[in-house]
Design a protein around this motif. Structure first.
Motif, short mmCIF file in Angstrom:
data_model
loop_
_atom_site.label_atom_id
_atom_site.label_comp_id
_atom_site.label_asym_id
_atom_site.label_seq_id
_atom_site.Cartn_x
_atom_site.Cartn_y
_atom_site.Cartn_z
N SER A 102 37.15 22.44 -11.30
CA SER A 102 37.01 21.09 -10.74
C SER A 102 37.85 20.95 -9.46
O SER A 102 37.43 20.29 -8.52
CB SER A 102 37.39 20.02 -11.76
N ILE A 103 39.01 21.59 -9.42
CA ILE A 103 39.85 21.54 -8.22
C ILE A 103 39.17 22.31 -7.09
O ILE A 103 39.10 21.84 -5.95
CB ILE A 103 41.26 22.10 -8.50
N LEU A 104 38.66 23.50 -7.39
CA LEU A 104 37.98 24.30 -6.36
C LEU A 104 36.75 23.58 -5.81
O LEU A 104 36.49 23.63 -4.60
CB LEU A 104 37.62 25.68 -6.90
N ASN A 105 36.01 22.91 -6.67
CA ASN A 105 34.84 22.14 -6.19
C ASN A 105 35.28 21.04 -5.24
O ASN A 105 34.63 20.81 -4.22
CB ASN A 105 34.07 21.54 -7.37
N LEU A 106 36.36 20.40 -5.57
CA LEU A 106 36.89 19.32 -4.74
C LEU A 106 37.33 19.85 -3.36
O LEU A 106 37.13 19.21 -2.35
CB LEU A 106 38.08 18.69 -5.46
#
Length: 157
Positions: free
Chosen positions: A9-13
């Motif tokens: 989720s952090i990488l997508n952000l």
């Protein structure tokens, strides 16, 4: 706020951000806006994504007072320290609320679901003296109204 704090989720952000493009502060703000705070894992992921050392990321994040490193409490009370509020008994408002909670400004409360912190003027001076409860202006306060608000929050109302 998203409660799914994981690497994907952090990488997508952070997907649109790139190394060597001065994206560090943007990355930190994106994470805090979406998750409420910056975890150790998030700082490591930012470093990896932007080709920066964790020390560099941590140093930048800790330089700014607005970044959090613990999950935020349910209720955040920001006391306005601007001139208009100070001139209209803002200190009395602050002291009354702190007395109800039995704490001092910036000190961790026994009840971790509430935090009182100093905030900077946001330009809504016509509402002075004021506080912000979870970023919502509550203004034209009197000491008695501030005490009532603090008691209600303390009692979970």
């Amino acid at each position: 706020m998203n409660n799914n704090y994981n690497k994907d989720s952090i990488l997508n952000l952070l997907d649109p951000l790139t190394p060597d493009n001065a994206d560090l502060l943007e990355a930190l703000h994106l994470i805090q806006e979406n998750f409420g705070y910056l975890s150790k894992e998030a700082l490591e992921i930012v470093g990896e994504k932007l080709s920066l050392s964790v020390a560099h990321v941590y140093g930048s994040a800790t330089y700014y007072a607005d970044f959090r490193f613990e999950p935020p409490p349910e209720t955040i009370i920001g006391w306005c320290s601007g001139p208009a509020c100070l001139l209209n008994n803002g200190i009395g408002i602050r002291d009354a609320m702190l007395a109800v909670f039995g704490t001092e400004l910036g000190q961790q409360l026994d009840n971790p679901s509430v935090e009182i912190s100093m905030a900077q003027c946001n330009g809504t001076c016509e509402q002075s003296p004021q506080i912000w409860i979870n970023e919502k202006v509550v203004g034209k306060l009197s000491v008695s109204k501030a005490i009532t608000i603090a008691r209600d929050i303390k009692e979970g109302k």
